[in-house]
Scaffold this motif. Structure first.
Motif, PDB file in Angstrom:
ATOM      1  N   PRO A 222       0.670  -1.147  -0.060  1.00 23.52           N
ATOM      2  CA  PRO A 222       0.249   0.084   0.015  1.00 23.52           C
ATOM      3  C   PRO A 222       0.668   1.410  -0.110  1.00 23.52           C
ATOM      4  CG  PRO A 222       0.084  -0.726   2.298  1.00 23.52           C
ATOM      5  CD  PRO A 222       0.858  -1.947   1.293  1.00 23.52           C
ATOM      6  N   LEU A 223       0.450   2.363  -0.672  1.00 21.59           N
ATOM      7  CA  LEU A 223       1.067   3.505  -0.527  1.00 21.59           C
ATOM      8  C   LEU A 223       0.774   4.323   0.751  1.00 21.59           C
ATOM      9  CD1 LEU A 223       2.504   5.912  -1.747  1.00 21.59           C
ATOM     10  CD2 LEU A 223       0.395   6.956  -2.693  1.00 21.59           C
ATOM     11  N   VAL A 224       2.021   4.470   1.503  1.00 23.27           N
ATOM     12  CA  VAL A 224       1.934   4.691   2.910  1.00 23.27           C
ATOM     13  C   VAL A 224       2.346   6.216   2.978  1.00 23.27           C
ATOM     14  CG1 VAL A 224       2.847   4.619   5.428  1.00 23.27           C
ATOM     15  CG2 VAL A 224       2.388   2.519   3.897  1.00 23.27           C
ATOM     16  N   GLU A 225       1.594   7.106   3.621  1.00 24.52           N
ATOM     17  CA  GLU A 225       1.767   8.694   3.837  1.00 24.52           C
ATOM     18  C   GLU A 225       2.673   8.730   5.013  1.00 24.52           C
ATOM     19  OE1 GLU A 225       1.104  10.817   1.628  1.00 24.52           O
ATOM     20  OE2 GLU A 225      -0.533   9.652   0.329  1.00 24.52           O
ATOM     21  N   GLY A 226       3.674   9.583   4.978  1.00 25.90           N
ATOM     22  CA  GLY A 226       4.638   9.854   5.911  1.00 25.90           C
ATOM     23  C   GLY A 226       5.788  10.631   5.270  1.00 25.90           C
ATOM     24  N   VAL A 227       6.876  10.763   6.236  1.00 25.34           N
ATOM     25  CA  VAL A 227       8.518  11.212   5.936  1.00 25.34           C
ATOM     26  C   VAL A 227       9.158  10.143   5.628  1.00 25.34           C
ATOM     27  CG1 VAL A 227       9.986  12.777   6.655  1.00 25.34           C
ATOM     28  CG2 VAL A 227       7.799  13.125   7.562  1.00 25.34           C
ATOM     29  N   ALA A 228       9.712  10.198   4.433  1.00 29.92           N
ATOM     30  CA  ALA A 228      10.555   9.129   4.050  1.00 29.92           C
ATOM     31  C   ALA A 228      11.910   9.416   4.769  1.00 29.92           C
ATOM     32  CB  ALA A 228      11.017   9.112   2.675  1.00 29.92           C
ATOM     33  N   CYS A 229      12.479   8.396   5.578  1.00 29.12           N
ATOM     34  CA  CYS A 229      13.609   8.368   6.387  1.00 29.12           C
ATOM     35  C   CYS A 229      14.369   7.093   6.455  1.00 29.12           C
ATOM     36  CB  CYS A 229      13.124   8.778   8.077  1.00 29.12           C
ATOM     37  SG  CYS A 229      12.211  10.297   8.334  1.00 29.12           S
ATOM     38  N   SER A 230      15.439   7.245   7.129  1.00 28.08           N
ATOM     39  CA  SER A 230      16.379   6.001   7.333  1.00 28.08           C
ATOM     40  C   SER A 230      17.016   6.234   8.592  1.00 28.08           C
ATOM     41  CB  SER A 230      17.350   6.025   6.163  1.00 28.08           C
ATOM     42  OG  SER A 230      18.253   7.139   6.056  1.00 28.08           O
ATOM     43  N   LEU A 231      17.631   5.202   9.147  1.00 27.43           N
ATOM     44  CA  LEU A 231      18.381   5.007  10.491  1.00 27.43           C
ATOM     45  C   LEU A 231      19.489   4.278  10.128  1.00 27.43           C
ATOM     46  CD1 LEU A 231      18.138   2.019  12.142  1.00 27.43           C
ATOM     47  CD2 LEU A 231      15.723   3.132  12.673  1.00 27.43           C
ATOM     48  N   SER A 232      20.665   4.627  10.519  1.00 27.11           N
ATOM     49  CA  SER A 232      21.718   3.837  10.466  1.00 27.11           C
ATOM     50  C   SER A 232      22.316   3.259  11.914  1.00 27.11           C
ATOM     51  CB  SER A 232      22.940   5.012  10.175  1.00 27.11           C
ATOM     52  OG  SER A 232      22.511   5.753   8.966  1.00 27.11           O
ATOM     53  N   MET A 233      22.705   1.911  11.940  1.00 26.70           N
ATOM     54  CA  MET A 233      22.800   1.441  13.281  1.00 26.70           C
ATOM     55  C   MET A 233      24.081   0.748  13.314  1.00 26.70           C
ATOM     56  SD  MET A 233      19.693  -1.135  13.633  1.00 26.70           S
ATOM     57  CE  MET A 233      19.364  -2.609  12.540  1.00 26.70           C
ATOM     58  N   LEU A 234      24.665   0.390  14.082  1.00 28.17           N
ATOM     59  CA  LEU A 234      25.963  -0.403  14.254  1.00 28.17           C
ATOM     60  C   LEU A 234      25.585  -1.612  15.237  1.00 28.17           C
ATOM     61  CD1 LEU A 234      28.861  -0.909  13.885  1.00 28.17           C
ATOM     62  CD2 LEU A 234      29.269   0.439  15.833  1.00 28.17           C
ATOM     63  N   VAL A 235      25.671  -2.767  14.558  1.00 30.26           N
ATOM     64  CA  VAL A 235      25.037  -4.019  15.291  1.00 30.26           C
ATOM     65  C   VAL A 235      26.718  -4.779  15.741  1.00 30.26           C
ATOM     66  CG1 VAL A 235      23.847  -5.980  15.533  1.00 30.26           C
ATOM     67  CG2 VAL A 235      23.031  -3.913  14.021  1.00 30.26           C
ATOM     68  N   ASP A 236      26.691  -5.381  16.913  1.00 31.55           N
ATOM     69  CA  ASP A 236      27.868  -5.958  17.406  1.00 31.55           C
ATOM     70  C   ASP A 236      27.572  -7.447  17.335  1.00 31.55           C
ATOM     71  OD1 ASP A 236      26.522  -6.741  19.829  1.00 31.55           O
ATOM     72  OD2 ASP A 236      27.317  -5.252  20.934  1.00 31.55           O
ATOM     73  N   ASP A 237      28.706  -8.271  17.590  1.00 31.88           N
ATOM     74  CA  ASP A 237      28.519  -9.626  17.643  1.00 31.88           C
ATOM     75  C   ASP A 237      27.518 -10.327  18.416  1.00 31.88           C
ATOM     76  OD1 ASP A 237      30.852  -9.358  16.072  1.00 31.88           O
ATOM     77  OD2 ASP A 237      32.287 -10.040  17.609  1.00 31.88           O
ATOM     78  N   ASP A 238      27.123  -9.680  19.534  1.00 31.53           N
ATOM     79  CA  ASP A 238      25.952 -10.081  20.281  1.00 31.53           C
ATOM     80  C   ASP A 238      24.613  -9.658  19.859  1.00 31.53           C
ATOM     81  OD1 ASP A 238      28.081 -11.893  21.978  1.00 31.53           O
ATOM     82  OD2 ASP A 238      28.366  -9.871  22.994  1.00 31.53           O
ATOM     83  N   GLY A 239      24.595  -8.712  18.816  1.00 30.32           N
ATOM     84  CA  GLY A 239      23.238  -8.284  18.492  1.00 30.32           C
ATOM     85  C   GLY A 239      22.996  -7.032  19.232  1.00 30.32           C
ATOM     86  N   GLY A 240      23.970  -6.542  19.955  1.00 30.78           N
ATOM     87  CA  GLY A 240      23.698  -5.118  20.349  1.00 30.78           C
ATOM     88  C   GLY A 240      23.899  -4.003  19.512  1.00 30.78           C
ATOM     89  N   VAL A 241      23.076  -2.880  19.805  1.00 25.43           N
ATOM     90  CA  VAL A 241      22.909  -1.914  18.620  1.00 25.43           C
ATOM     91  C   VAL A 241      23.271  -0.574  19.235  1.00 25.43           C
ATOM     92  CG1 VAL A 241      21.060  -0.868  17.332  1.00 25.43           C
ATOM     93  CG2 VAL A 241      21.039  -3.318  17.606  1.00 25.43           C
ATOM     94  N   ARG A 242      23.893   0.237  18.602  1.00 26.37           N
ATOM     95  CA  ARG A 242      24.277   1.606  18.689  1.00 26.37           C
ATOM     96  C   ARG A 242      23.456   2.507  17.455  1.00 26.37           C
ATOM     97  NH1 ARG A 242      29.973   4.268  20.097  1.00 26.37           N
ATOM     98  NH2 ARG A 242      29.558   6.334  20.519  1.00 26.37           N
ATOM     99  N   LEU A 243      22.518   3.065  17.840  1.00 22.91           N
ATOM    100  CA  LEU A 243      21.915   3.987  16.780  1.00 22.91           C
ATOM    101  C   LEU A 243      22.787   5.102  16.443  1.00 22.91           C
ATOM    102  CD1 LEU A 243      19.850   4.451  14.976  1.00 22.91           C
ATOM    103  CD2 LEU A 243      18.298   5.761  16.672  1.00 22.91           C
ATOM    104  N   LEU A 244      23.387   5.323  15.132  1.00 26.88           N
ATOM    105  CA  LEU A 244      24.430   6.266  14.652  1.00 26.88           C
ATOM    106  C   LEU A 244      23.638   7.339  14.154  1.00 26.88           C
ATOM    107  CD1 LEU A 244      26.734   3.727  12.828  1.00 26.88           C
ATOM    108  CD2 LEU A 244      26.955   4.827  15.180  1.00 26.88           C
ATOM    109  N   GLY A 245      22.667   7.129  13.294  1.00 23.48           N
ATOM    110  CA  GLY A 245      22.196   8.444  12.335  1.00 23.48           C
ATOM    111  C   GLY A 245      20.495   8.113  12.241  1.00 23.48           C
TER     112      GLY A 245
END
Length: 330
Positions: free
Chosen positions: A197-220
């Motif tokens: 479906p065509l979804v209304e909203g703001v087109a965005c992205s996130l950049s994340m760093l994922v480590d060996d254990d699945g831990g996440v650091r949101l970069l951008g």
């Protein structure tokens, strides 16, 4: 950064010679160059890191070429994969960048893994899953994550006034169509097409760093410059860090995505549509997961105020790297 990896092979698919025996895709060149420039710039800013860059020799030498970068040229008529393997044999780690289309990212990662060198890439299963928008949406929904309803073309479409049709393994806005009458639409070429479906909203992205254990650091937290035409979209780059005010809402989303797709590792990008103004929809909906460097990496170190390439490399560091090999490069 203490790092036993000294020479890094950077191999970006479009500029790195994979298309040396065919035409270069002008619609992908700007994004490819932006990613290469950002990554190479960050790598050579690290102490003791030298870069070998795979390069289609029909292209002009990159203007950002600093002292610690050597080109591995690939010429028309050559077997690019042989050139890539030979270059990898002289390096300590390989950092490939390739689109998921037609299984290219998985193929390139496997090719370099076959050389015995550490490869900066997600696990094969994670690449395979994320290369399919249908499989990705299904996995995310299974884990309670809002994702755009996605079905194969020809199946009953999700209820919507207008639909979006694209390849299941497509990249960016290429071959992405806005359709008013899905029953009458026909694909312009063969392939695995999907309907959303065509979804209304703001087109965005996130950049994340994922480590060996699945831990996440949101970069951008980024905004994408996507223009909607009458029957298609066009992509005009990423405003890195422009959505930092949404960090609190996106951090749990990033952690949930990493938990839902085991094997994501290193830099991972997620395209999403943000809908903060609609309380019924309640926040972002995921469009796709990119298990690789994305154009959102360009400018990231400037926005962060620190160099993420060092932390990414450290995730793929191995004590088996042959430190004596560096002497052969000087």
């Amino acid at each position: 950064m203490e790092n036993s990896l000294r020479r890094v092979l950077v191999c970006e698919y479009v500029t790195g010679g994979a298309l040396c025996n065919g035409p270069l895709p002008t619609d992908l060149m700007d994004e490819a160059n932006a990613m290469v420039a950002a990554l190479v710039g960050d790598l050579v800013a690290l102490d003791g890191i030298h870069v070998t860059l795979c390069w289609d020799n029909r292209l002009a030498p990159p203007p950002f070429l600093p002292d610690r970068v050597a080109l591995c040229p690939v010429a028309p008529g050559e077997d690019h994969e042989t050139r890539w393997r030979d270059a990898a044999a002289l390096c300590d780690v390989v950092w490939p960048i390739a689109p998921e289309s037609d299984g290219l990212l998985g193929h390139v990662a496997a090719l370099f893994r076959g050389t015995g060198r550490p490869v900066v890439a997600c696990a094969p299963d994670a690449i395979t899953l994320a290369s399919s928008k249908t499989a990705t949406a299904a996995r995310l929904v299974e884990h309670g994550i809002a994702a755009i309803p996605t079905v194969p073309f020809g199946a009953p479409p999700p209820p919507a006034a207008r639909h979006v049709v694209k390849p299941d393994d497509g990249a960016g806005c290429l071959d992405t169509f806005i359709v008013n009458d899905i029953a009458a639409w026909r694909p312009p070429h063969t392939g695995r097409w999907i309907v959303q479906p065509l979804v209304e909203g703001v087109a965005c992205s996130l950049s994340m760093l994922v480590d060996d254990d699945g831990g996440v650091r949101l970069l951008g937290c980024n905004r994408q410059r996507v223009e909607r035409g009458t029957d298609s979209f066009s992509f005009h780059g990423v405003e890195v860090g422009a959505m930092e005010h949404r960090r609190a809402a996106w951090e749990p989303l990033a952690r949930a995505i990493a938990a839902a797709i085991p094997g994501l590792r290193g830099y991972v990008a997620v395209d999403l549509i943000d809908r903060p103004a609609d309380p019924e929809l309640n926040g972002p909906v995921v469009v796709e997961v990119n298990p690789r460097l994305s154009v959102g990496y360009s400018g990231l170190s400037r926005v962060l105020g620190w160099n993420p390439a060092g932390e990414i490399l450290a995730l793929f560091n191995t004590t088996s790297a042959d430190l004596g090999r560096e002497a052969a490069h000087v």
